[in-house]
Design a protein around this motif. Structure first.
Motif, PDB file in Angstrom:
ATOM      1  N   ALA A  51     -34.327  32.622  17.723  1.00 27.59           N
ATOM      2  CA  ALA A  51     -34.318  32.515  16.111  1.00 27.59           C
ATOM      3  C   ALA A  51     -34.181  33.835  15.104  1.00 27.59           C
ATOM      4  O   ALA A  51     -33.720  33.727  14.000  1.00 27.59           O
TER       5      ALA A  51
ATOM      6  N   THR B 161     -31.364  35.504  14.853  1.00 29.21           N
ATOM      7  CA  THR B 161     -30.183  34.183  14.098  1.00 29.21           C
ATOM      8  C   THR B 161     -30.735  34.646  12.370  1.00 29.21           C
ATOM      9  O   THR B 161     -29.989  35.023  11.544  1.00 29.21           O
ATOM     10  N   ALA B 162     -32.156  35.025  11.757  1.00 28.46           N
ATOM     11  CA  ALA B 162     -32.931  34.984  10.760  1.00 28.46           C
ATOM     12  C   ALA B 162     -32.799  36.330  10.439  1.00 28.46           C
ATOM     13  O   ALA B 162     -32.233  36.932   8.659  1.00 28.46           O
TER      14      ALA B 162
ATOM     15  N   ILE C 291     -28.443  36.024   9.276  1.00 26.07           N
ATOM     16  CA  ILE C 291     -27.993  35.963   7.875  1.00 26.07           C
ATOM     17  C   ILE C 291     -28.633  36.285   6.765  1.00 26.07           C
ATOM     18  O   ILE C 291     -28.191  36.512   5.619  1.00 26.07           O
TER      19      ILE C 291
ATOM     20  N   GLN D  99     -30.451  28.542   3.003  1.00 27.35           N
ATOM     21  CA  GLN D  99     -30.063  29.076   4.535  1.00 27.35           C
ATOM     22  C   GLN D  99     -31.260  30.299   5.696  1.00 27.35           C
ATOM     23  O   GLN D  99     -31.508  30.150   6.139  1.00 27.35           O
ATOM     24  N   ARG D 100     -31.393  30.762   4.692  1.00 28.92           N
ATOM     25  CA  ARG D 100     -32.731  32.263   5.154  1.00 28.92           C
ATOM     26  C   ARG D 100     -33.318  31.231   4.769  1.00 28.92           C
ATOM     27  O   ARG D 100     -34.571  32.494   5.874  1.00 28.92           O
TER      28      ARG D 100
ATOM     29  N   ALA E 115     -34.152  29.560   8.576  1.00 32.99           N
ATOM     30  CA  ALA E 115     -34.158  30.586   9.144  1.00 32.99           C
ATOM     31  C   ALA E 115     -35.166  31.322   9.431  1.00 32.99           C
ATOM     32  O   ALA E 115     -35.974  31.177  10.344  1.00 32.99           O
TER      33      ALA E 115
ATOM     34  N   ASP F 122     -37.805  28.962  10.924  1.00 31.08           N
ATOM     35  CA  ASP F 122     -37.613  27.998  12.141  1.00 31.08           C
ATOM     36  C   ASP F 122     -37.960  29.200  13.572  1.00 31.08           C
ATOM     37  O   ASP F 122     -38.381  28.673  13.811  1.00 31.08           O
TER      38      ASP F 122
ATOM     39  N   ALA G 151     -25.397  27.816  13.885  1.00 28.09           N
ATOM     40  CA  ALA G 151     -25.649  28.330  12.344  1.00 28.09           C
ATOM     41  C   ALA G 151     -24.647  29.398  12.109  1.00 28.09           C
ATOM     42  O   ALA G 151     -24.154  29.694  12.644  1.00 28.09           O
TER      43      ALA G 151
END
Length: 488
Positions: free
Chosen positions: A188, A191-192, A195, A236-237, A240, A243, A478
């Protein structure tokens, strides 16, 4: 004083001796950590980690200091996370504490029920008898318990073995779920981070669109596309980041941390792929040989088989007691009070007129068949889970390697060539940004493929040794917001 005859005394003495457990048995079963070595040894062999059984406030305090030193202010890897969970997860300690209950059951089974003593006084206040006419003292022994004691002890020992295996399975479950939670948290955060990099590109595109709009080069629709991409990516950021925060909280719960111990960190990216993975052609036989839950089911079948034998043995006689004692009778024949003491011996048992034991036998046989069918189905499931876990392990490694070795290099080449074309005034800024976004999407996909591999790696341990069925792939992949630069 009443006297008991010699045969009665011999019988009572025999029963008393039979009720005594050996000192070695008592020492083994009364140990506060009885059975724990049978849990810690296989756990270390499989996981290469320490386990502890916390039985006092001092143990808990010393363990808390050890955990604090492992996590506070530090970035923890997967192995450290698993070790902390095995030390600090209180649900796991609850499973270990059940060893004490089960060992106490075995201890209880080697002890015969206490005899029941009774004293009766009759003809109280009788004329010329100075208070009473007869006095009776009796001691009752449960003969059925004495006869069935070896079988009951064997059953209790089987249950104790089951409890130890269940504690091993719980240890494996905590280890596997902790590793999964660590993978999810790190994934997670990775991914952050990806992004966030994509948003930097979106910021540049949105700012450029605003400037070109001021010059009249872009109309409002084209400007809106770039601004919409920027706005969607901002959302989305934020998701993320949320999450990642929630995934870390899930890991914190698994580790059993609170207070200042929650001030720990996880890496920003998952580990690289291993060069290769082992091809386990004997995965089914490994699982059938090592699965703890399968061993527990086998013991359950064995315990029910013993219970069925005991039920059959006690089908007609469900209650049998030996009663020994003495009765003193007093009589006044006019010349004074005379007394006479006689020993007594009685046997009490239930007469199987209405309950012949057939219902209990049917229940025992049905319970045995339930366990037999459950064991057969579990064996089928274990084979399938092992094959699935192995296929996922090999397949996810192949997919992640494909993205790493084929897709990402191509995307990098495309972006580099686009930059050269842009510098040569051949392509526009928006086309360059579009290629950059596509590379970001490929980076996200590669990161998720790598996450799926590490998930499968954790699931493989559970498939071979136990500790929880393999999980699915989880949520969808994602992706950065849609390509707003198309057509430029």
């Amino acid at each position: 004083m009443p006297r008991i005859s010699k045969p009665c005394l011999v019988l009572v003495t025999s029963l008393a001796l039979a009720a005594c457990a050996s000192p070695d048995q008592v020492a083994r079963l009364s140990d506060p950590k009885a059975g724990f070595s049978d849990v810690s040894t296989p756990a270390r062999a499989i996981l290469n980690k320490d386990t502890v059984m916390l039985m006092s406030a001092a143990d808990i305090e010393a363990n808390a200091e050890r955990v604090h030193a492992l996590v506070h202010g530090k970035t923890i890897d997967a192995d450290t996370a698993v070790q902390v969970a095995l030390l600090n997860n209180r649900g796991l300690q609850s499973a270990y504490a059940r060893l004490g209950v089960s060992s106490a059951d075995v201890w209880q089974s080697i002890m015969q029920p206490n005899p029941v003593a009774s004293i009766g006084v009759f003809e109280i206040g009788g004329d010329g008898l100075n208070g009473y006419g007869s006095l009776e003292g009796m001691i009752a022994f449960n003969l059925l318990a004495a006869f069935t004691q070896p079988d009951r002890t064997r059953q209790a020992e089987l249950r104790f073995t089951q409890t130890r295996l269940q504690a091993v399975e719980e240890t494996l479950r905590v280890a596997v779920e902790t590793r999964r939670a660590w993978i999810e948290a790190v994934s997670a955060f990775e991914t952050a981070g990806l992004i966030r990099q994509a948003q930097e590109t979106a910021d540049a595109g949105s700012e450029l669109a605003a400037r070109l709009g001021d010059t009249g080069y872009l109309n409002k629709a084209e400007q809106a596309r770039e601004h919409a991409f920027h706005a969607e990516l901002s959302g989305q950021r934020a998701k993320a980041r949320l999450d990642a925060e929630l995934a870390k909280e899930a890991l914190t719960r698994q580790l059993g941390l609170w207070g200042s111990d929650v001030d720990y960190y996880v890496p920003n990216a998952l580990p690289r792929l291993p060069a290769r993975v082992a091809d386990r052609s004997d995965i089914e036989s490994q699982a059938l040989r090592n699965r703890v839950d399968l061993a527990i089911a086998k013991l359950e079948l064995q315990a029910l088989a013993q219970a069925r034998g005991m039920t059959n043995a006690t089908r007609f006689v469900s209650d049998l007691e030996l009663i020994v004692g003495a009765e003193t009778e007093r009589e006044n024949d006019g010349g004074g009070v005379e007394s006479e003491t006689n020993p007594q011996l009685e046997v009490e048992f239930a007469i199987p007129i209405f309950d012949s034991g057939k219902a209990r036998m049917k229940k025992a046989e049905a319970s045995y068949m339930i366990a037999a069918h459950d064991l057969a189905q579990r064996a089928v499931n274990v084979r399938s889970e092992a094959r699935s876990a192995h296929a996922a392990h090999v397949g996810s490694h192949r997919i992640a390697r494909h993205y790493r070795d084929a897709v990402l290099p191509l995307r990098k080449t495309i972006e580099e060539e686009a930059l050269l074309s842009y510098n040569g005034m051949i392509t526009s800024t928006f086309e360059l940004l579009s290629d950059t976004r596509e590379r970001m999407n490929s980076n996200l996909t590669e990161a998720e493929a790598r996450r799926d591999f590490w998930r499968a790696d954790a699931n493989l341990l559970a498939a071979i040794h136990g500790g929880g069925a393999a999980l699915g792939d989880g949520g969808g992949s994602a992706e950065v917001a849609g390509d707003a630069g198309a057509g430029h």
